[in-house]
Design a protein around this motif. Structure first.
Motif, PDB file in Angstrom:
ATOM      1  N   THR A  50       0.840  -1.042   0.065  1.00 31.43           N
ATOM      2  CA  THR A  50      -0.046   0.048  -0.117  1.00 31.43           C
ATOM      3  C   THR A  50       0.861   1.175   0.052  1.00 31.43           C
ATOM      4  OG1 THR A  50      -0.083  -0.239   2.412  1.00 31.43           O
ATOM      5  CG2 THR A  50      -1.997  -1.018   1.121  1.00 31.43           C
ATOM      6  N   MET A  51       0.469   2.211  -0.632  1.00 26.36           N
ATOM      7  CA  MET A  51       1.034   3.466  -0.680  1.00 26.36           C
ATOM      8  C   MET A  51       1.452   4.100   0.759  1.00 26.36           C
ATOM      9  SD  MET A  51       1.642   4.475  -3.600  1.00 26.36           S
ATOM     10  CE  MET A  51       1.413   5.095  -5.343  1.00 26.36           C
ATOM     11  N   SER A  52       2.845   4.447   0.740  1.00 23.40           N
ATOM     12  CA  SER A  52       3.341   4.898   2.128  1.00 23.40           C
ATOM     13  C   SER A  52       2.773   6.381   2.499  1.00 23.40           C
ATOM     14  CB  SER A  52       4.760   4.899   2.169  1.00 23.40           C
ATOM     15  OG  SER A  52       5.335   5.662   3.041  1.00 23.40           O
ATOM     16  N   LYS A  53       2.428   6.607   3.503  1.00 24.33           N
ATOM     17  CA  LYS A  53       2.075   8.001   4.144  1.00 24.33           C
ATOM     18  C   LYS A  53       3.278   8.660   4.734  1.00 24.33           C
ATOM     19  CE  LYS A  53      -2.130   8.179   2.238  1.00 24.33           C
ATOM     20  NZ  LYS A  53      -1.694   7.219   1.200  1.00 24.33           N
ATOM     21  N   THR A  54       4.434   7.886   5.075  1.00 28.68           N
ATOM     22  CA  THR A  54       5.314   8.498   5.863  1.00 28.68           C
ATOM     23  C   THR A  54       6.001   9.463   5.056  1.00 28.68           C
ATOM     24  OG1 THR A  54       5.866   6.009   6.260  1.00 28.68           O
ATOM     25  CG2 THR A  54       7.535   7.761   7.042  1.00 28.68           C
ATOM     26  N   PRO A  55       6.261  10.912   5.684  1.00 22.03           N
ATOM     27  CA  PRO A  55       6.680  11.991   4.883  1.00 22.03           C
ATOM     28  C   PRO A  55       8.186  11.666   4.483  1.00 22.03           C
ATOM     29  CG  PRO A  55       5.978  12.639   7.121  1.00 22.03           C
ATOM     30  CD  PRO A  55       5.916  11.227   6.915  1.00 22.03           C
ATOM     31  N   ARG A  56       8.717  11.812   3.461  1.00 27.83           N
ATOM     32  CA  ARG A  56      10.035  11.734   3.016  1.00 27.83           C
ATOM     33  C   ARG A  56      10.968  12.948   2.839  1.00 27.83           C
ATOM     34  NH1 ARG A  56       9.642   9.930  -2.513  1.00 27.83           N
ATOM     35  NH2 ARG A  56       7.822  11.043  -2.759  1.00 27.83           N
ATOM     36  N   GLU A  57      12.255  12.604   2.968  1.00 24.47           N
ATOM     37  CA  GLU A  57      13.346  13.662   2.678  1.00 24.47           C
ATOM     38  C   GLU A  57      13.997  13.236   1.890  1.00 24.47           C
ATOM     39  OE1 GLU A  57      15.283  15.830   5.861  1.00 24.47           O
ATOM     40  OE2 GLU A  57      17.314  15.294   4.965  1.00 24.47           O
ATOM     41  N   VAL A  58      14.008  13.854   0.601  1.00 29.21           N
ATOM     42  CA  VAL A  58      14.658  13.284  -0.818  1.00 29.21           C
ATOM     43  C   VAL A  58      15.660  14.417  -1.289  1.00 29.21           C
ATOM     44  CG1 VAL A  58      14.258  12.727  -3.135  1.00 29.21           C
ATOM     45  CG2 VAL A  58      12.446  12.621  -1.519  1.00 29.21           C
ATOM     46  N   ILE A  59      17.034  13.754  -1.322  1.00 31.25           N
ATOM     47  CA  ILE A  59      18.036  14.438  -1.751  1.00 31.25           C
ATOM     48  C   ILE A  59      18.334  14.079  -3.161  1.00 31.25           C
ATOM     49  CG2 ILE A  59      20.402  15.192  -1.175  1.00 31.25           C
ATOM     50  CD1 ILE A  59      18.293  15.766   1.375  1.00 31.25           C
ATOM     51  N   PHE A  60      18.484  15.075  -4.012  1.00 32.69           N
ATOM     52  CA  PHE A  60      18.777  14.688  -5.593  1.00 32.69           C
ATOM     53  C   PHE A  60      20.153  15.111  -5.531  1.00 32.69           C
ATOM     54  CE2 PHE A  60      14.261  15.668  -5.380  1.00 32.69           C
ATOM     55  CZ  PHE A  60      13.667  14.733  -5.937  1.00 32.69           C
ATOM     56  N   ILE A  61      20.986  14.256  -6.111  1.00 29.94           N
ATOM     57  CA  ILE A  61      22.484  14.550  -6.370  1.00 29.94           C
ATOM     58  C   ILE A  61      22.425  14.395  -8.040  1.00 29.94           C
ATOM     59  CG2 ILE A  61      24.806  13.921  -6.225  1.00 29.94           C
ATOM     60  CD1 ILE A  61      24.144  12.384  -3.731  1.00 29.94           C
ATOM     61  N   ILE A  62      22.667  15.732  -8.722  1.00 27.92           N
ATOM     62  CA  ILE A  62      22.676  15.657 -10.246  1.00 27.92           C
ATOM     63  C   ILE A  62      24.003  15.871 -10.584  1.00 27.92           C
ATOM     64  CG2 ILE A  62      21.863  18.008 -10.236  1.00 27.92           C
ATOM     65  CD1 ILE A  62      20.205  17.213 -12.853  1.00 27.92           C
ATOM     66  N   ASP A  63      24.549  15.099 -11.649  1.00 28.62           N
ATOM     67  CA  ASP A  63      25.645  15.111 -12.363  1.00 28.62           C
ATOM     68  C   ASP A  63      25.707  16.155 -13.509  1.00 28.62           C
ATOM     69  OD1 ASP A  63      28.082  14.750 -13.935  1.00 28.62           O
ATOM     70  OD2 ASP A  63      27.790  12.481 -13.920  1.00 28.62           O
ATOM     71  N   SER A  64      26.331  17.549 -13.329  1.00 27.12           N
ATOM     72  CA  SER A  64      26.496  18.248 -14.402  1.00 27.12           C
ATOM     73  C   SER A  64      28.057  18.401 -15.059  1.00 27.12           C
ATOM     74  CB  SER A  64      25.974  19.560 -14.139  1.00 27.12           C
ATOM     75  OG  SER A  64      26.492  20.154 -13.144  1.00 27.12           O
ATOM     76  N   SER A  65      28.472  17.326 -15.181  1.00 32.68           N
ATOM     77  CA  SER A  65      29.884  17.245 -15.722  1.00 32.68           C
ATOM     78  C   SER A  65      29.986  17.105 -17.311  1.00 32.68           C
ATOM     79  CB  SER A  65      30.566  15.959 -15.264  1.00 32.68           C
ATOM     80  OG  SER A  65      30.085  14.832 -15.706  1.00 32.68           O
ATOM     81  N   GLY A  66      31.047  17.593 -17.733  1.00 28.69           N
ATOM     82  CA  GLY A  66      31.227  17.362 -19.046  1.00 28.69           C
ATOM     83  C   GLY A  66      30.623  16.526 -19.890  1.00 28.69           C
ATOM     84  N   SER A  67      30.415  15.168 -19.358  1.00 25.85           N
ATOM     85  CA  SER A  67      30.053  13.870 -20.117  1.00 25.85           C
ATOM     86  C   SER A  67      28.624  13.886 -20.362  1.00 25.85           C
ATOM     87  CB  SER A  67      30.616  12.869 -19.751  1.00 25.85           C
ATOM     88  OG  SER A  67      30.002  12.801 -18.230  1.00 25.85           O
ATOM     89  N   MET A  68      28.140  14.886 -19.578  1.00 26.44           N
ATOM     90  CA  MET A  68      26.646  14.854 -19.733  1.00 26.44           C
ATOM     91  C   MET A  68      25.953  15.717 -20.672  1.00 26.44           C
ATOM     92  SD  MET A  68      25.179  12.885 -17.109  1.00 26.44           S
ATOM     93  CE  MET A  68      23.550  13.790 -16.373  1.00 26.44           C
ATOM     94  N   GLN A  69      27.007  16.476 -21.284  1.00 26.46           N
ATOM     95  CA  GLN A  69      26.641  17.306 -22.307  1.00 26.46           C
ATOM     96  C   GLN A  69      25.511  16.970 -23.367  1.00 26.46           C
ATOM     97  OE1 GLN A  69      29.648  19.323 -24.670  1.00 26.46           O
ATOM     98  NE2 GLN A  69      30.195  20.492 -22.845  1.00 26.46           N
ATOM     99  N   GLY A  70      24.659  18.045 -23.910  1.00 23.52           N
ATOM    100  CA  GLY A  70      23.607  17.457 -24.588  1.00 23.52           C
ATOM    101  C   GLY A  70      22.496  16.844 -24.232  1.00 23.52           C
ATOM    102  N   SER A  71      22.070  15.696 -24.969  1.00 28.31           N
ATOM    103  CA  SER A  71      20.762  14.904 -24.676  1.00 28.31           C
ATOM    104  C   SER A  71      20.831  14.542 -23.251  1.00 28.31           C
ATOM    105  CB  SER A  71      20.546  14.003 -25.442  1.00 28.31           C
ATOM    106  OG  SER A  71      21.596  13.068 -25.502  1.00 28.31           O
ATOM    107  N   SER A  72      21.861  13.911 -22.632  1.00 26.59           N
ATOM    108  CA  SER A  72      21.884  13.384 -21.605  1.00 26.59           C
ATOM    109  C   SER A  72      21.632  14.615 -20.377  1.00 26.59           C
ATOM    110  CB  SER A  72      23.423  12.919 -20.991  1.00 26.59           C
ATOM    111  OG  SER A  72      23.716  11.917 -21.764  1.00 26.59           O
TER     112      SER A  72
END
Lengths: 186, 697
Positions: free
Chosen positions: B327-349
């Motif tokens: 069943t869907m959880s009702k527990t509040p969450r703390e979400v930490i996003f780590i996003i890679d914006s290095s050179g290899s990500m250039q373009g579509s990535s």
């Protein structure tokens, strides 16, 4: 009287013109000293007290008898003393383009003699060396064209003004020498 | 006087102009490289300067003598076991004897257990040896002029094939065989086949590297084998590859799709299909085949057995919990996003990652908290600590994401540490989830995996692999240690559906502390006995080695509502081959994981011995064992030189997207101008003298 004044001004101006390359040569001596000190101490040493620049790499070409110290930055006040590494390209990223600019009538005069296949060696402050082989020589118009900078490929781009013996500075043509670092080419 | 000035000006400009015109001629002091290059490139010197094309270009002579490589892939998928035959033909077009060294990718869970070398009609079987020993055997054969081949593992998903003594103008073909289990997720079956080792970021200071190293990068103090995992690439090289798949799904398939390539499907019968890769477009990206059973046939359980000598092997794949039961959880969450914006990500990535992140932020509820940490060479958090996911914060999160630019290095370590250390105690208990969006193009996988293992505590770590060829080894291992899940996103159009699947996993509680128990009279060893937390739609895979076959299997675990307890009947089994190899491979992974978490040298040494023994017993290529095949008779005459060459990979041009900068440097001094003006002034002075004389006369 007018003649004498004209003659004096003329000679002084001429002398000043010839002094600029000499100044560039002389400053290399001080910068070289700073370079060796930087290596010894492990910190960036300025070539002279009031200088706002520091050496980042050494550029050598045996064939063209060149041994230059490159400073950080490529603004006018840097280039007056030494070739400069563009702030767009970090000397710490060893697999990217290093864009180095120099004056066509001082440090980078030798570029007009450079040929495809010539070797250029760089040494960084941590004493790591890299060999580059000249692969392309282009002339570009910077008012219309851009220079491509790679984040993945280790290459050296040496840029200077073109034509080499134009009288007026500030033209929009640039002579771009590209040299590639290919460890794997036998 | 004015007239003189006008004349001077005219002279001045005409001289500078004529200088430019003069210099428009080709630069003659450059010795011509070859007549071909001049003919091609020096067409119209005047146009050249104005349009700025290339003056000289080095004709790539190395390209003409590069080793050609032809790859044929044949897969036999039976139920959940995929047996793959990878044929690599190395052709030497040069006039000297060569050794080719090719760095290639394989799936991160591949069990490489066979190597054969084909010379004419002869087939030479490869032997499994301890890594150093295999290298010595190979080197000795190479020196003796014998044809030889060696398969080594650099990473669980990066291998090296070395082929020695390829005669001038001839070929050597090697065949590598491996096995993997099929991935089942959300009632979909899939396999992935990576095509290329992407350019990896190498952190650290350069250290001494063997002079014969063939990689693009030098070894560093943080990646001591960097030169072995950075193969050179060439945009113009041709690396043809064909893929043929025999799919015996074991059920009636509803859909069979290739996610990124076009394929053709031939029906052999209702449960047997033949699939072939159509053309050779987009070869630089992972091949993924996904098939699904018809709706009412979704299997909850698959059991395969194999008897080998006195041992039985048993593989169980079970989907014990249906989506609806969690069943869907009702527990509040703390979400930490780590996003890679290095050179290899250039373009579509980068576009995909941004889109995925924006979707994720939008879906957070008011009771949740979140933060974003962006990294390339350095990291930048959006907030110093996680903030409530209220409208204003979500908006700044979206603005922050939109403003990201892909450039710089890939240094995720500090960003990951920050995600863990910015943990705070709140009045209410929050479910803490860290989501890592990256293409994983790093070469220091172990530093990163170790960091997550050490800092994880009660947090969950999810990975989203972005782009054409994400580093699946890093992604899956991080998600395993982080008790999370991993998701691939390879195209912008996939973002929505893949993120929805991920959200179901994030928002529903997992089945934790999963244990599989067999009846007590059975003596069994489970290959990898830690079962990762199970999220909605996921499948448990377990492989046992046992003395007799059991009838039942008990699955226990903790769910949100209480304990989970289910006994399943496994008396209905099907015979399969290769289950023993899967067992060996999983056991190997367990031992390697243990090895990687040991710091004591002596203990490491013992672990190494155990790994080597297991790998030798199961004929598997591993961190410490390699396959080597040697020809009996020497073929290269002793005096002939042997050149070692890297087999270049095809450069991924879509990723290779150089930045364009507007050049602003002023690279000329006023020296010439000053000298010219000075010269003119002196000239005028001279002229004045002459004129006065004329007047006197």
């Amino acid at each position: 009287m007018v003649k004498v004044i004209l003659l004096v001004i003329g000679l002084t101006t001429f002398a000043y013109g010839t002094y600029l390359p000499v100044k560039a040569e002389l400053s290399q001596l001080l910068i070289r000293h700073a370079w060796h000190q930087s290596i010894e101490t492990g910190t960036s040493i300025k070539p002279w007290k009031w200088a706002d620049m520091y050496p980042v790499m050494r550029l050598q070409s045996t064939k063209h008898q060149q041994d230059l110290i490159v400073l950080a930055g490529d603004t006018g006040n840097v280039l007056a003393f030494a070739p400069g590494l563009s702030p767009f390209t970090s000397q710490n990223n060893t697999s990217s383009t290093w864009l180095v600019s120099g004056h066509r009538d001082t440090h980078f005069t030798f570029l007009k003699d450079i040929a495809v296949g010539d070797l250029i060696t760089t040494t960084r402050l941590d004493q790591t060396r890299k060999n580059f082989k000249v692969s392309d020589i282009d002339v570009i118009d910077i008012s219309k064209q851009t220079i491509s900078i790679s984040d993945y490929e280790s290459e050296l781009k040496l840029v200077t003004c073109y034509p080499f013996d134009a009288i007026l500075p500030g033209g929009s043509l640039r002579y771009v020498v590209t040299a590639k670092n290919n460890l794997w080419i036998n | 006087m004015t007239a003189t000035l006008v004349i001077l000006c005219a002279i001045f400009f005409s001289i500078s102009y004529s200088t430019i015109i003069f210099k428009n001629k080709p630069v003659t002091n450059n010795p011509p490289v070859s007549s071909i290059s001049i003919a091609e490139n020096l067409v119209n010197p005047i146009n050249q300067v104005t349009s700025g094309s290339i003056v000289y270009k080095l004709p790539n002579t190395t390209r003409l003598t590069q080793i050609a490589l032809d790859t044929k892939v044949e897969m036999d998928i039976a139920g959940v076991v995929n047996r793959v035959r990878l044929e690599q033909s190395f052709t030497n077009p040069s006039s000297e004897w060569v050794e080719g060294v090719y760095v290639f990718p394989l799936p991160e869970d591949s069990a490489v257990d066979r190597l054969t070398m084909h010379i004419g009609n002869r087939v030479l079987e490869g032997q499994i040896k301890e890594k150093e020993q295999a290298r010595k055997i190979y080197q000795a054969a190479k020196k003796a002029g014998k044809k030889a081949s060696l398969i080594e593992q650099q990473r669980p998903n990066i291998f090296t094939a070395s082929v020695a003594n390829i005669p001038p103008g001839e070929s050597i073909t090697i065949v590598i065989e491996y096995q993997q289990s099929v991935l089942i997720d959300n009632d979909k079956f899939s396999i992935r086949f990576p095509m290329v080792v992407s350019d990896r970021y190498v952190p650290g200071k350069e250290i001494a590297t063997p002079t014969d190293a063939l990689g693009l990068s030098l070894n560093t103090h943080r990646v001591t084998d960097a030169s072995k995992v950075t193969p050179p690439s060439d945009p113009y090289v041709d690396r043809p590859i064909s893929i043929n798949i025999n799919l015996k799904a074991g059920f009636k398939t509803d859909t069979i799709e290739s996610t990124y390539h076009t394929i053709s499907i031939v029906n052999v019968d209702s449960q047997h299909k033949h699939i072939a890769l159509n053309n050779r477009t987009e070869l630089e990206r992972d091949f993924e085949l996904v098939w699904a059973p018809i709706a009412n046939l979704q299997p909850e359980l698959a059991v395969f057995t194999q008897q080998k000598n006195d041992d039985h092997y048993l593989m169980v794949m079970a989907a014990p919990v249906k989506k609806s039961t969690l069943t869907m959880s009702k527990t509040p969450r703390e979400v930490i996003f780590i996003i890679d914006s290095s050179g290899s990500m250039q373009g579509s990535s980068m576009k995909q990652a941004k889109q995925a992140l924006i979707e994720a932020i939008s879906r957070l509820g008011k009771q949740d908290r979140f933060n974003i940490i962006d990294f390339d060479s350095k990291f930048t958090p959006l907030f110093t600590e996680a903030m409530p996911a209220i409208h204003i914060n979500k908006n700044s999160g979206i603005q922050f994401t939109k403003g990201l630019d892909a450039d710089g290095g890939t240094e995720p370590l500090e960003a990951i540490k920050y995600a863990f250390t910015s943990r705070k105690q709140y009045g209410q208990k929050l479910l803490r989830q860290i989501i890592f969006l990256t293409d994983g193009q790093v070469s220091n996988e172990h530093e990163i995996i170790d960091t997550v293992r050490q800092y994880i505590e009660q947090d969950k770590f999810f990975t989203i692999g972005i782009g054409y060829a994400p580093n699946s080894y890093l992604m899956t291992k991080l998600a395993d240690y982080g008790r999370g899940a991993f998701t691939y996103i390879g195209e912008l159009s996939e973002v929505h559906s893949k993120m929805s699947e991920l959200f179901t996993k994030l928002e529903s509680p997992a089945l934790t502390n999963i244990k599989l128990t067999l009846p007590t009279h059975i003596n069994a060893e489970q290959a990898y006995d830690v079962i990762p937390d199970l999220y909605a739609g996921e499948t448990i895979t377990a492989v046992f080695k046992l003395n007799a076959l059991p009838d039942t299997l008990k699955i226990t675990g903790n769910a949100l509502g209480g304990d989970f307890n289910k006994t399943i009947d496994i008396s209905q089994v099907s015979e399969a081959v290769g289950v023993d190899v899967l067992w060996g491979r999983r056991k190997l992974e367990k031992l390697i994981d243990q090895y990687n978490s040991i710091w004591d040298d002596e203990a490491r040494n013992y672990a190494r011995i155990a790994i080597t023994k297991l790998a030798l017993d199961y004929h598997l290529v591993s961190k410490f064992t390699s396959l080597v095949a040697i020809d009996v008779t020497p073929s290269r005459p002793g005096l002939e030189h042997l050149a070692t060459k890297a087999v270049t990979k095809k450069m991924d041009l879509s990723m290779f997207n150089p930045k364009q900068i507007t050049y602003q440097g002023q690279t000329a001094t006023n020296a010439n101008l000053w000298m010219f003006i000075g010269f003119i002034l002196v000239l005028i002075a001279m002229l004045m003298r002459k004129r006065r004389r004329n007047w006197l006369r």
